[in-house]
Design a protein around this motif. Structure first.
Motif, PDB file in Angstrom:
ATOM      1  N   GLY A 168       0.794  -1.218   0.000  1.00 35.90           N
ATOM      2  CA  GLY A 168       0.000   0.000   0.000  1.00 35.90           C
ATOM      3  C   GLY A 168       0.827   1.269   0.000  1.00 35.90           C
ATOM      4  N   GLN A 169       2.130   1.148   0.299  1.00 37.25           N
ATOM      5  CA  GLN A 169       3.009   2.313   0.306  1.00 37.25           C
ATOM      6  C   GLN A 169       3.744   2.412  -1.027  1.00 37.25           C
ATOM      7  OE1 GLN A 169       5.671   2.439   3.687  1.00 37.25           O
ATOM      8  NE2 GLN A 169       4.224   1.329   4.968  1.00 37.25           N
ATOM      9  N   VAL A 170       3.997   3.645  -1.442  1.00 42.91           N
ATOM     10  CA  VAL A 170       4.776   3.856  -2.662  1.00 42.91           C
ATOM     11  C   VAL A 170       6.254   3.815  -2.305  1.00 42.91           C
ATOM     12  CG1 VAL A 170       5.294   5.420  -4.566  1.00 42.91           C
ATOM     13  CG2 VAL A 170       2.956   5.266  -3.669  1.00 42.91           C
ATOM     14  N   LYS A 202       4.876 -13.098 -13.103  1.00 44.25           N
ATOM     15  CA  LYS A 202       4.746 -14.283 -12.256  1.00 44.25           C
ATOM     16  C   LYS A 202       3.644 -14.163 -11.207  1.00 44.25           C
ATOM     17  CE  LYS A 202       9.541 -15.822 -12.758  1.00 44.25           C
ATOM     18  NZ  LYS A 202      10.789 -16.246 -12.063  1.00 44.25           N
ATOM     19  N   LEU A 203       3.421 -12.939 -10.708  1.00 42.16           N
ATOM     20  CA  LEU A 203       2.462 -12.747  -9.620  1.00 42.16           C
ATOM     21  C   LEU A 203       1.124 -12.180 -10.090  1.00 42.16           C
ATOM     22  CD1 LEU A 203       4.807 -11.205  -6.886  1.00 42.16           C
ATOM     23  CD2 LEU A 203       4.370 -13.618  -7.400  1.00 42.16           C
ATOM     24  N   GLY A 204       1.119 -11.618 -11.294  1.00 44.95           N
ATOM     25  CA  GLY A 204      -0.107 -10.984 -11.790  1.00 44.95           C
ATOM     26  C   GLY A 204       0.132  -9.515 -12.068  1.00 44.95           C
ATOM     27  N   ALA A 205      -0.248  -9.071 -13.247  1.00 45.69           N
ATOM     28  CA  ALA A 205       0.059  -7.706 -13.679  1.00 45.69           C
ATOM     29  C   ALA A 205      -0.600  -6.645 -12.810  1.00 45.69           C
ATOM     30  CB  ALA A 205      -0.360  -7.524 -15.138  1.00 45.69           C
ATOM     31  N   ASP A 206      -1.734  -6.994 -12.192  1.00 45.53           N
ATOM     32  CA  ASP A 206      -2.481  -5.981 -11.439  1.00 45.53           C
ATOM     33  C   ASP A 206      -2.058  -5.872  -9.984  1.00 45.53           C
ATOM     34  OD1 ASP A 206      -3.407  -8.477 -10.799  1.00 45.53           O
ATOM     35  OD2 ASP A 206      -5.522  -7.900 -10.732  1.00 45.53           O
ATOM     36  N   GLY A 215       7.158   5.851  -8.118  1.00 45.89           N
ATOM     37  CA  GLY A 215       7.706   4.519  -7.925  1.00 45.89           C
ATOM     38  C   GLY A 215       6.638   3.446  -8.067  1.00 45.89           C
ATOM     39  N   TYR A 216       6.694   2.453  -7.178  1.00 49.46           N
ATOM     40  CA  TYR A 216       5.791   1.292  -7.271  1.00 49.46           C
ATOM     41  C   TYR A 216       5.196   0.995  -5.895  1.00 49.46           C
ATOM     42  CZ  TYR A 216       8.177   0.407 -11.706  1.00 49.46           C
ATOM     43  OH  TYR A 216       8.704   0.525 -12.968  1.00 49.46           O
ATOM     44  N   ARG A 217       4.024   0.336  -5.934  1.00 47.88           N
ATOM     45  CA  ARG A 217       3.453  -0.154  -4.681  1.00 47.88           C
ATOM     46  C   ARG A 217       2.660  -1.419  -4.942  1.00 47.88           C
ATOM     47  NH1 ARG A 217      -0.619   4.793  -3.549  1.00 47.88           N
ATOM     48  NH2 ARG A 217      -1.952   4.594  -5.384  1.00 47.88           N
ATOM     49  N   LEU A 218       2.627  -2.272  -3.924  1.00 52.05           N
ATOM     50  CA  LEU A 218       1.811  -3.480  -3.959  1.00 52.05           C
ATOM     51  C   LEU A 218       0.406  -3.089  -3.538  1.00 52.05           C
ATOM     52  CD1 LEU A 218       2.202  -6.578  -4.422  1.00 52.05           C
ATOM     53  CD2 LEU A 218       2.298  -6.790  -1.932  1.00 52.05           C
ATOM     54  N   VAL A 219      -0.587  -3.366  -4.397  1.00 49.34           N
ATOM     55  CA  VAL A 219      -1.946  -2.910  -4.143  1.00 49.34           C
ATOM     56  C   VAL A 219      -2.791  -4.024  -3.539  1.00 49.34           C
ATOM     57  CG1 VAL A 219      -1.859  -1.195  -5.957  1.00 49.34           C
ATOM     58  CG2 VAL A 219      -2.672  -3.483  -6.484  1.00 49.34           C
TER      59      VAL A 219
END
Length: 219
Positions: A168-170, A202-206, A215-219
């Protein structure tokens, strides 16, 4: 007192590192061959391994491979005269936490050792990480998606672990470079973007969101 295993066959370098770490308050032991290094590392008596690649009998890559294959998550810092990019990638892909080329400054090595040990201590007691169907076992380095096991490389797992710990964090590319790769890349490197793409496949594009300009975050 934290204990560090130094796998180094050059007596002068081993003595230099051992003396410096002892002065910094660490307990140390030196292994001069790959087999001795692996046997000692598997005893669980050490908190971190400083590993030379060019060890006699069994090189550092094989030591690292067997150590990670045993399920050990002990932090490993590769210290070697092989400074080429291919060896760097091979070491990190094999599960090393950091990589330093000889010649090196001891104060930098010490700083990296302390950083890795702090990160390891912070993760102790949290062997299972889960978020919306993604499960990581940080001790066995295994990943599952909705109960299905997924094969991740050492760097892919480390990146997934960093993202799930901060779900949830960027996280900026610079933060991910520092925390996952553990040393400075060329600022223009796209290695983070490349590995995010691997993880999405491998884990899913979304699962991993790109936050433009941040940057990136796990949603």
């Amino acid at each position: 007192m934290a204990s560090i295993l130094i796998a180094e066959d050059e007596a002068r370098i081993a003595a230099f590192v051992e003396k410096g770490l002892a002065a910094a308050g660490f307990s140390t032991r030196v292994a001069a061959t790959g087999r001795d290094a692996l046997d000692l590392a598997l005893t669980d008596e050490f908190d971190l391994l400083v590993l030379d690649i060019g060890l006699p009998g069994m090189d550092g890559f094989e030591v690292l491979s067997q150590l990670r294959g045993s399920g050990s998550a002990m932090p490993v810092i590769i210290l070697t005269a092989r400074g080429g990019g291919a060896d760097t990638v091979a070491g990190l892909e094999g599960g090393a936490d950091d990589y330093m080329a000889k010649p090196f400054r001891f104060d930098e090595l010490l700083a990296r050792i302390r950083l890795r040990m702090q990160s390891s201590a912070a993760g102790q007691g949290t062997a299972e990480l889960s978020h919306r169907g993604l499960d990581l076992d940080v001790r066995t380095r295994r990943a599952r998606i909705d109960g299905r096991e997924v094969d991740l490389s050492g760097r892919e797992f480390a990146l997934a672990e960093e993202l799930i710990r901060h779900a949830g964090q960027v996280l900026s590319r610079e933060q991910l470079l520092s925390r996952v790769w553990g040393y400075d890349f060329d600022p223009g490197s796209n290695v983070v973007d490349v590995y995010v793409r691997y993880l999405r496949n491998k884990l899913g594009a979304d699962r991993i969101e790109t936050v433009r300009g941040m940057g990136y975050r796990l949603v």
